[in-house]
Scaffold this motif. Sequence first.
Motif, mmCIF file in Angstrom:
data_model
loop_
_atom_site.group_PDB
_atom_site.id
_atom_site.type_symbol
_atom_site.label_atom_id
_atom_site.label_comp_id
_atom_site.label_asym_id
_atom_site.label_seq_id
_atom_site.Cartn_x
_atom_site.Cartn_y
_atom_site.Cartn_z
ATOM 1 N N GLU A 34 0.835 -1.204 0.000
ATOM 2 C CA GLU A 34 0.000 0.000 0.000
ATOM 3 C C GLU A 34 0.874 1.260 0.000
ATOM 4 O O GLU A 34 0.610 2.222 -0.736
ATOM 5 N N ILE A 35 1.908 1.249 0.825
ATOM 6 C CA ILE A 35 2.832 2.393 0.869
ATOM 7 C C ILE A 35 3.523 2.560 -0.481
ATOM 8 O O ILE A 35 3.660 3.675 -0.996
ATOM 9 N N THR A 36 3.939 1.455 -1.080
ATOM 10 C CA THR A 36 4.586 1.509 -2.398
ATOM 11 C C THR A 36 3.624 2.055 -3.440
ATOM 12 O O THR A 36 4.012 2.872 -4.290
ATOM 13 N N GLN A 37 2.361 1.621 -3.375
ATOM 14 C CA GLN A 37 1.363 2.112 -4.324
ATOM 15 C C GLN A 37 1.150 3.613 -4.154
ATOM 16 O O GLN A 37 1.086 4.355 -5.138
ATOM 17 N N GLU A 38 1.060 4.102 -2.906
ATOM 18 C CA GLU A 38 0.894 5.531 -2.658
ATOM 19 C C GLU A 38 2.100 6.312 -3.189
ATOM 20 O O GLU A 38 1.951 7.361 -3.808
ATOM 21 N N THR A 39 3.289 5.770 -2.931
ATOM 22 C CA THR A 39 4.512 6.428 -3.409
ATOM 23 C C THR A 39 4.523 6.496 -4.931
ATOM 24 O O THR A 39 4.864 7.535 -5.518
ATOM 25 N N LEU A 40 4.145 5.411 -5.575
ATOM 26 C CA LEU A 40 4.100 5.397 -7.045
ATOM 27 C C LEU A 40 3.085 6.401 -7.580
ATOM 28 O O LEU A 40 3.329 7.081 -8.585
ATOM 29 N N GLN A 41 1.946 6.517 -6.899
ATOM 30 C CA GLN A 41 0.950 7.495 -7.338
ATOM 31 C C GLN A 41 1.489 8.915 -7.203
ATOM 32 O O GLN A 41 1.314 9.748 -8.094
ATOM 33 N N LYS A 42 2.175 9.201 -6.088
ATOM 34 C CA LYS A 42 2.767 10.521 -5.898
ATOM 35 C C LYS A 42 3.829 10.796 -6.965
ATOM 36 O O LYS A 42 3.908 11.898 -7.515
ATOM 37 N N VAL A 43 4.653 9.796 -7.249
ATOM 38 C CA VAL A 43 5.697 9.955 -8.275
ATOM 39 C C VAL A 43 5.050 10.216 -9.635
ATOM 40 O O VAL A 43 5.515 11.076 -10.393
ATOM 41 N N GLN A 44 3.970 9.508 -9.937
ATOM 42 C CA GLN A 44 3.280 9.728 -11.205
ATOM 43 C C GLN A 44 2.722 11.143 -11.285
ATOM 44 O O GLN A 44 2.814 11.797 -12.325
ATOM 45 N N GLN A 45 2.131 11.614 -10.197
ATOM 46 C CA GLN A 45 1.605 12.984 -10.176
ATOM 47 C C GLN A 45 2.734 13.998 -10.362
ATOM 48 O O GLN A 45 2.605 14.950 -11.125
ATOM 49 N N GLU A 46 3.832 13.781 -9.650
ATOM 50 C CA GLU A 46 4.965 14.700 -9.778
ATOM 51 C C GLU A 46 5.551 14.660 -11.185
ATOM 52 O O GLU A 46 5.928 15.699 -11.742
ATOM 53 N N LEU A 47 5.625 13.481 -11.762
ATOM 54 C CA LEU A 47 6.108 13.365 -13.138
ATOM 55 C C LEU A 47 5.195 14.092 -14.112
ATOM 56 O O LEU A 47 5.660 14.734 -15.054
ATOM 57 N N ALA A 48 3.903 14.000 -13.869
ATOM 58 C CA ALA A 48 2.951 14.711 -14.728
ATOM 59 C C ALA A 48 3.158 16.215 -14.598
ATOM 60 O O ALA A 48 3.164 16.945 -15.603
ATOM 61 N N VAL A 50 5.945 17.760 -13.614
ATOM 62 C CA VAL A 50 7.254 18.084 -14.211
ATOM 63 C C VAL A 50 7.136 18.094 -15.731
ATOM 64 O O VAL A 50 7.706 18.954 -16.411
ATOM 65 N N SER A 51 6.373 17.157 -16.260
ATOM 66 C CA SER A 51 6.171 17.104 -17.708
ATOM 67 C C SER A 51 5.474 18.363 -18.209
ATOM 68 O O SER A 51 5.866 18.945 -19.225
ATOM 69 N N LYS A 52 4.438 18.811 -17.482
ATOM 70 C CA LYS A 52 3.732 20.038 -17.862
ATOM 71 C C LYS A 52 4.669 21.235 -17.791
ATOM 72 O O LYS A 52 4.701 22.085 -18.694
ATOM 73 N N GLU A 53 5.436 21.315 -16.688
ATOM 74 C CA GLU A 53 6.367 22.437 -16.533
ATOM 75 C C GLU A 53 7.442 22.420 -17.614
ATOM 76 O O GLU A 53 7.825 23.467 -18.138
ATOM 77 N N THR A 54 7.923 21.240 -17.948
ATOM 78 C CA THR A 54 8.939 21.113 -18.993
ATOM 79 C C THR A 54 8.370 21.547 -20.334
ATOM 80 O O THR A 54 9.031 22.265 -21.096
ATOM 81 N N THR A 55 7.165 21.138 -20.618
ATOM 82 C CA THR A 55 6.515 21.547 -21.870
ATOM 83 C C THR A 55 6.343 23.057 -21.910
ATOM 84 O O THR A 55 6.639 23.705 -22.924
#
Length: 148
Positions: A34-48, A50-55
Amino acid sequence: MAAWEICLAVITASIVVLVFYLVRIIQTAKKSLEITQETLQKVQQELAEVSKETTHLLRSTEAVTNDIHEKLRTLDPVCRSIGETGEALRQVTNSVRQVSTAVATSANTAQKAIQSSRVTDLIEWAVSGAQLWSAWKEYRGSKNKSKS
């Protein structure tokens, strides 16, 4: 109690203890997942994000680059004009030099005229005046051309 009953009780107790620890291990593994899943979701949100900011940054950089390119294109005629102005100044300088040479020649001619006869004086003065007049006209003509 018979030996087989004791063995059966020990086996049953061992299985209960084993099941207890397996349940604890499974619960711990579940919490970790569950902790790993939450961390992955946070990383995905942050990546999204960062992707928007990079664009956005890439688009801004492209706009700035295009703006600089346009401004450099606009400066090309200014640079050419500065070059042409330099050429005009060179022509004016040459004209002033010619007038100066004509004045020096006239001064030399005037000095010689003082030392020679009156007829020679008149001829030399006339020649000097013509040279001076010619140089002056040339200077004025080049000055008018450089203003145009």
